[in-house]
Write an enzyme that holds these catalytic residues in place. Structure first.
Site, PDB file in Angstrom:
ATOM      1  CE  LYS A 108      56.641  57.828  92.908  1.00  0.00           C
ATOM      2  NZ  LYS A 108      56.283  58.782  94.650  1.00  0.00           N
ATOM      3  N   GLY A 142      49.535  65.847  87.601  1.00  0.00           N
ATOM      4  CA  GLY A 142      49.891  65.711  85.588  1.00  0.00           C
ATOM      5  C   GLY A 142      51.072  65.252  85.235  1.00  0.00           C
ATOM      6  CG  ASP A 232      49.780  58.658  91.651  1.00  0.00           C
ATOM      7  OD1 ASP A 232      50.459  57.634  91.922  1.00  0.00           O
ATOM      8  OD2 ASP A 232      51.033  59.702  91.436  1.00  0.00           O
ATOM      9  CE  LYS A 272      50.924  56.294  94.559  1.00  0.00           C
ATOM     10  NZ  LYS A 272      50.769  58.172  95.418  1.00  0.00           N
TER      11      LYS A 272
END
Length: 722
Positions: A108, A142, A232, A272
């Site tokens: 992603k 990570g 994230d 995100k």
């Protein structure tokens, strides 16, 4: 997601070498930026507001998501994975590109970096720089870091990645399932790059974290901010999936404010997000459109099409000086969380400060991504009766997208010296396989449907205990295999094989570990069940507490055939301090140090009942073992509990280890250390790499089973028979 009625045509087209899944790579929405900055003094001065069109869209999405309430999650994930056009990309990239740390998140972020022009060589070289600096929030395990490193190695060979990451610390035992990511393979090889904040938990909500990270970033990056910040973070919303956006709102606010605090002028932010229906999400998006030159929402091809996940890609930061009034106002509000005029939460900005034109455009954005998600869910539900046929038709589509992903993004292997760690891809897995197999074993269950979870929440205590006992019972077969690993009553090890050195000692104070919610020294499912049981039901005196101290002493002396061995029995100390792990650790270590000081050369020692769930207790045991020729772990017994045995004490060998343990005693009282307590004094990587590690895991798993089963049997005795 490709419509089912289009699937056959698409599958046929996939055999054409020129076929491209533009729909999968172009799921994005551009927002207008450059809005005038709103008045920071107006922040959090009015109650939260709602916009009807956004709420109607939310209701429509939730009605669609409710169609999944009765599906087993594991089975549903398998089904949707087989219908996901990008469902095989990760495996394909693993085979053909061989990154050093590959996950779905890696794919992603690589796509985001490839499509978003996050690196400005002119600006970096204009300052004479040769490094690309980045900060990664809520980053475990990570993958974003690894993907960024790979991206730079392919596309900007002259740049080196200099990075800093934060996340909930999987090595702080007050963190546990489902909040943490337990995969620490990358972290263990790059620990100097990870920052866990003033209290060592890695919790972004801890007081003073933003300023602490800001100072750390300046120290690391030569007095300047980062070129890129990624965030994230998420929170498990499976208990209330219809309110995912609200549940994660405070986390995303914190991530945004921390990012604005550590970014350098002109930098980029990748954040995100999920749905965009609620007041403060709308306000947060507006603030980002005011502070950045470009704001684009993207859903990468490898992001599961049936979820709400999107990434907000912001470029061209107007600078910390512009953002700080908003950052300060946010933290002032968050510290107090004062009630608004209506008695509820406050809005980041009054509705009057969010332009109508912006709200209209943002609604189009929210509608675009919500419609994509609803269409995917509906298609996947409709596909169930004919799923086997559709799985076959999807295979050429998936194969085509795999090829397209690698070609379009220009993916290829990178040179060994550019990898994140000094461990090659093959060795990376090989070095940790033995440790991961021993540690992880079984994972906590996740496959219950939403309806089943709701039913469980409505159980009384006895019914819940009976249900939990059945879940733990599913571990019996696995438990039996654990017991077979301990064929002998005592598993012996020698001091000379313990790679444990005084120069590695590093005391670390942090938030006291009052309750052990996570552990690197037992199976993830076992520590999850233990915490859940102990936090819910009264303790039952069992194990070593079922017999008196004299019987325990005789039992363990007979086990090792040492009738004169000194015995340090911690059973009563553990019973007394069972609800406070920090106090338990302190009193246990005091008793152990006293016992060691009373020994003469050649003496033997038995320590009864000492729990080995924390890195602190394991470090202490390794230190004790360094003072003896031989040490062993006694197989746990349901009646007598468990014990550690040490043979032939040597004053010539104890070196400074006894002094280390004595110092540790003084660091375990929070009141004497500004509210902090000793969390560890030896790097966790050292603890995990010892040969005895796997045996400690086995002992701990058995100890937990012996501890929780009597509690659940007792608590469930009032449950009606089924």
């Amino acid at each position: 997601m490709i419509f089912l009625e289009e699937l056959e045509q698409t599958a046929a087209a996939a055999t054409d070498e020129y076929f491209v899944h533009d729909k999968e790579f172009c799921k994005m929405f551009v927002l207008k930026s450059g809005w005038p900055l709103p008045d920071a003094n107006a922040m959090y001065t009015e109650p939260e507001w709602k916009l009807n069109e956004f709420q109607e869209l939310k209701a429509a999405l939730n009605r669609t998501k409710q169609k999944l309430n009765d599906f087993d999650l594991d089975a549903w994930h398998v089904h949707t994975g087989k219908l996901n056009p990008a469902g095989q990309v990760v495996n394909h990239v693993r085979r053909h590109v061989r990154p050093d740390f590959l996950t779905q998140a890696w794919c992603k972020f690589y796509e985001i970096a490839w499509s978003s022009d996050l690196v400005s060589l002119d600006e970096i070289h204009g300052e004479g720089g040769t490094s690309f600096t980045s900060v990664h929030l809520c980053e475990a395990p990570g993958a974003f870091i690894a993907a960024l490193n790979h991206f730079l190695a392919i596309n900007y060979e002259q740049l080196r990645l200099d990075w800093l990451a934060m996340t909930l610390n999987p090595h702080h035992e007050s963190n546990g399932h489902p909040d943490i990511v337990t995969d620490d393979r990358l972290m263990l090889h790059t620990l100097p790059n990870w920052e866990f904040g003033p209290d060592y938990t890695g919790d972004i909500f801890q007081p003073g974290y933003a300023e602490h990270l800001y100072r750390t970033v300046l120290d690391r990056f030569g007095g300047k901010g980062a070129w890129l910040v990624t965030a994230d973070g998420s929170i498990d919303c499976s208990d209330d999936p219809g309110e995912q956006e609200t549940v994660v709102s405070r986390l995303h606010d914190h991530e945004t404010m921390v990012a604005l605090n550590v970014l350098r002028d002109g930098g980029s932010l990748v954040l995100k997000a999920f749905t965009v229906f609620e007041c403060n999400t709308i306000c947060r998006m507006f603030l980002l459109c005011c502070l950045f030159r470009s704001v684009v929402l993207r859903k990468p091809a490898t992001s599961k099409p049936g979820n709400s996940e999107v990434y907000v890609v912001c470029k061209g930061y107007r600078g910390r000086s512009e953002a700080m009034p908003y950052v300060r106002a946010y933290y002032a509000y968050d510290r107090h969380r004062r009630p608004s005029l209506g008695g509820g939460a406050c809005s980041m900005f009054p509705l009057s400060l969010v332009p109508v034109e912006f709200r209209q455009r943002l609604f189009e954005c929210a509608e675009y991504f919500a419609r994509l998600q609803m269409r995917t869910i509906d298609d996947n539900v409709v596909a169930l009766p004919v799923r086997e046929t559709l799985y076959c038709k999807m295979k050429p589509v998936q194969a085509s997208l795999c090829r397209e992903f690698v070609v379009r993004l220009g993916l290829r292997p990178i040179r060994y010296k550019r990898e994140l760690t000094s461990v090659s891809p093959n060795n990376f897995g090989h070095k940790t396989n033995w440790r991961d197999r021993a540690r992880i074993g079984r994972k906590p269950p996740r496959g219950l449907s939403y309806s089943e979870k709701t039913r469980i929440r409505n159980m009384d205590a006895a019914q819940e205990a009976a249900a939990l006992y059945r879940e733990v019972g599913q571990c019996h077969e696995w438990s039996a295999s654990q017991q077979r690993q301990m064929d002998d009553d005592v598993v012996w090890h020698r001091r000379v094989h313990l790679a444990y050195r005084l120069p590695d000692v590093a005391f670390r104070l942090g938030k006291p570990v009052t309750a052990v919610k996570g552990s690197k020294f037992c199976c993830e499912a076992m520590i999850y069940y233990r915490q859940r049981v102990l936090s819910r039901f009264p303790r039952v005196r069992g194990g070593g507490g079922a017999v008196d101290a004299g019987c325990r002493q005789s039992h363990y002396r007979a086990k090792i055939d040492r009738p004169r061995a000194a015995v340090c029995d911690l059973t009563e100390v553990i019973d007394e301090h069972a609800s406070d792990n920090t106090a338990l650790q302190h009193r246990c270590l005091v008793a152990i140090v006293d016992a060691l000081r009373s020994l003469s050369d050649g003496d033997d020692l038995v320590i009864v009942g000492y729990p080995l769930y924390t890195q602190l207790s394991v470090a202490n045991v390794y230190a004790v073992a360094k003072m003896f020729d031989t040490y062993g772990l006694v197989k746990p017994d349901r009646v007598y509990g468990h014990a550690l045995v040490f043979l032939k004490f040597s004053s010539a060998h104890h070196g400074g280890w006894l002094a280390v343990l004595a110092k540790a005693v003084g660091c375990l009282v929070p009141g004497d250390n500004g509210g902090m307590a000793l969390v560890s004094w030896m790097p966790v990587k050292v603890l995990l790499e010892q040969k005895v590690y796997a045996d400690i895991v086995t002992v701990n798993n058995l100890c937990i089973l012996h501890e929780v089963e009597p509690i659940l049997l007792s608590a469930s005795s009032a449950a009606p028979s089924s």
